[in-house]
Motif scaffolding. Structure first.
Motif, short mmCIF file in Angstrom:
data_model
loop_
_atom_site.label_atom_id
_atom_site.label_comp_id
_atom_site.label_asym_id
_atom_site.label_seq_id
_atom_site.Cartn_x
_atom_site.Cartn_y
_atom_site.Cartn_z
N THR A 2 42.62 -11.09 28.81
CA THR A 2 41.26 -10.57 28.81
C THR A 2 40.51 -11.06 30.04
N SER A 3 39.38 -10.41 30.29
CA SER A 3 38.58 -10.80 31.45
C SER A 3 38.11 -12.24 31.34
N THR A 4 37.76 -12.70 30.13
CA THR A 4 37.27 -14.07 30.00
C THR A 4 38.38 -15.07 30.22
N GLU A 5 39.59 -14.73 29.84
CA GLU A 5 40.71 -15.64 30.09
C GLU A 5 40.95 -15.79 31.59
N ILE A 6 40.81 -14.71 32.31
CA ILE A 6 40.99 -14.79 33.76
C ILE A 6 39.85 -15.58 34.38
N ILE A 7 38.63 -15.28 33.94
CA ILE A 7 37.47 -15.96 34.50
C ILE A 7 37.53 -17.45 34.23
N VAL A 12 39.07 -15.78 40.78
CA VAL A 12 38.23 -14.60 40.82
C VAL A 12 39.06 -13.41 40.38
N PRO A 13 38.73 -12.79 39.23
CA PRO A 13 39.56 -11.68 38.75
C PRO A 13 39.32 -10.40 39.53
N ASP A 14 40.34 -9.56 39.57
CA ASP A 14 40.15 -8.22 40.07
C ASP A 14 39.22 -7.49 39.11
N ALA A 15 38.38 -6.60 39.64
CA ALA A 15 37.41 -5.90 38.80
C ALA A 15 38.08 -5.11 37.69
N ARG A 16 39.34 -4.72 37.87
CA ARG A 16 40.03 -3.99 36.81
C ARG A 16 40.12 -4.81 35.53
N ALA A 17 40.12 -6.14 35.66
CA ALA A 17 40.19 -6.98 34.47
C ALA A 17 38.91 -6.90 33.66
N VAL A 18 37.79 -6.62 34.34
CA VAL A 18 36.50 -6.53 33.66
C VAL A 18 36.21 -5.11 33.22
N PHE A 19 36.60 -4.13 34.05
CA PHE A 19 36.26 -2.73 33.78
C PHE A 19 37.51 -1.90 33.50
N ASP A 20 38.46 -2.48 32.84
CA ASP A 20 39.70 -1.78 32.55
C ASP A 20 39.45 -0.65 31.54
N PRO A 40 26.50 -16.04 37.01
CA PRO A 40 27.07 -14.70 37.11
C PRO A 40 28.59 -14.73 37.11
N THR A 41 29.20 -13.65 36.71
CA THR A 41 30.65 -13.47 36.80
C THR A 41 30.98 -12.90 38.18
N THR A 42 31.97 -13.47 38.85
CA THR A 42 32.38 -12.97 40.15
C THR A 42 33.68 -12.19 40.00
N VAL A 43 33.72 -10.99 40.60
CA VAL A 43 34.92 -10.17 40.55
C VAL A 43 35.28 -9.72 41.97
#
Length: 419
Positions: A2-7, A12-20, A40-43
């Motif tokens: 998930t995006s939170t696991e990556i964060i 810094v996650p690829d935006a696909r992890a947040v907006f998949d 803030p979250t950085t992508v």
């Protein structure tokens, strides 16, 4: 993952992890995790790192500030430039150009013009719902919200002939997907956007030329003729405005109705309340905009050094403003994850949502979208007391766009009595 696991692992996650796209069915738990993460979250968007703002106060601060804009004129923006495929749209402009165009468009796209559309909207919705009741069901998107938007925006405002409506819809969907962050698009989607953009620009240019020669009673004729204090809209500006109305206007109203009916079906007590109190249709549309907004986020660029929630931004820094998360912020909206169709009808009105943005770029077509959605939702709920979903909720799918949140289809059954 998930995006939170990556964060949480410090990278810094690829935006696909947040907006998949896999999160389309329900992105809101992920938004909650972002709000609960300090700062803030950085992508990463391609080679660019930007912050995602997920809390209401931060999003409203950016949208309402003239220190933030699009930065295209001074080439400040770290985002991609879509001018080649979608030319002339003042949605990407900053003052003074934006202010000039907005004033001219407001003269043509007046409140009176929108009000005059109300009888047409009512008559068309009545006809569409009559057919659906006789058939015992309909697809809310295909048979109600899309035909309504095509009739109002496509035919009534832009003067597109009825036989070209489906062609217009196919272009509009490709362009809408293409407004997503470009690093999230496949090469095929970028090509489809560029092809659709070129096609719709050429089509509208030809249509505008016809209106200059032979004006009719539509918004396009008013746009090509609008003038104020010596200012006129250039042909490119007229086309840019029309493309904006086509994509933002149609997608917003189509998705607002679809998202709204689905939300009501998921909250039968709210559906029952709206059925017994049809005057709540207007407030219900506002609540749906907050609860499941058709425009989930936008991008902004710092035009001057700025500080948001203790974080310093420098001129040229970009952020993603996540309105879909901001409007579920429990610090602003009590019971934020609960649909409450009377929220905006009570004394002591609820805080203003960000479903139509805020500030200089507040949605131009907001009055029309509200009118279409409240009419369609009220009529369908009133005329179809046995309204219910015709498929398993797990089988519903969304359009691929991550900015524009809307269902591909929403089949419902319309029985003669309540279920």
């Amino acid at each position: 993952m998930t995006s939170t696991e990556i964060i949480s692992d410090g990278t810094v996650p690829d935006a696909r992890a947040v907006f998949d796209a896999a999160q389309h069915l329900n992105p809101y738990p992920g938004y909650q995790r972002m709000r609960e993460t300090p700062g803030p979250t950085t992508v990463r968007l391609g080679d660019t790192e930007v912050n995602v703002l997920s809390r209401f106060a931060d999003c409203a601060a950016v949208l309402g500030s003239q220190a933030w804009g699009h930065g295209n004129v001074d080439r400040l923006s770290p985002f991609w430039d879509q001018e080649a495929s979608l030319p002339g749209s003042f949605i990407r402009m900053d003052p003074p150009d934006h202010r000039r165009l907005r004033a001219l468009v407001n003269k043509a796209f007046s409140a009176r013009m929108v009000a005059d559309l109300a009888p047409r909207i009512t008559a068309l919705v009545d006809d569409l719902v009559d057919r659906a009741v006789a058939a015992g069901g309909l697809d809310v998107v295909r048979d109600l919200s899309a035909p309504l938007a095509l009739a109002m925006v496509g035919r009534r405002l832009l003067g597109v002939p009825e036989q070209d409506a489906e062609l217009l819809r196919s272009w509009e969907l490709a362009v809408a997907r293409g407004t997503d962050p470009e690093p999230l698009l496949s090469p095929e989607e970028i090509a489809a956007r560029d092809t659709a953009g070129a096609s719709v620009v050429a089509y509208l240019a030809e249509l505008a030329a016809k209106r200059r020669a032979h004006p009719e009673d539509d918004l396009l004729s008013r746009l090509v003729a609008v003038e104020e204090s010596g200012e006129v809209l250039t042909p490119a500006e007229v086309i840019g405005i029309c493309v904006l109305l086509l994509v933002a206007g149609m997608e917003t109203s189509i998705n607002l109705v679809g998202n709204g009916i689905l939300a009501l079906l998921a909250h039968p007590e709210q559906l029952a309340l709206l059925r017994t109190q049809p005057d709540l249709a207007g407030p219900a549309a506002e609540e749906i905009l907050r609860y499941d907004t058709p425009t989930q986020f936008t991008m902004r660029v710092a035009l001057a050094d700025s500080t948001i929630d203790g974080h310093d931004y420098h001129r040229g820094d970009g952020v993603i403003v996540l309105m879909g998360s901001a409007d579920r912020d429990p610090d602003v909206f009590p019971a934020a994850d609960t649909l409450d169709v009377a929220r905006y009808a009570r004394a002591g009105r609820a805080p203003r949502h960000l479903g139509f943005s805020l500030g200089l770029h507040y949605c131009l077509g907001a009055p029309l979208a509200r009118l279409e959605a409240s009419t369609a939702i009220r009529t369908l709920v009133q005329r179809a007391p046995g309204l219910r979903l015709a498929v398993d909720p797990a089988d519903l799918t969304y359009q691929p766009s991550v900015i524009h949140r809307g269902l591909r289809s929403l089949p419902v059954e319309l029985t003669a009595t309540t279920a």
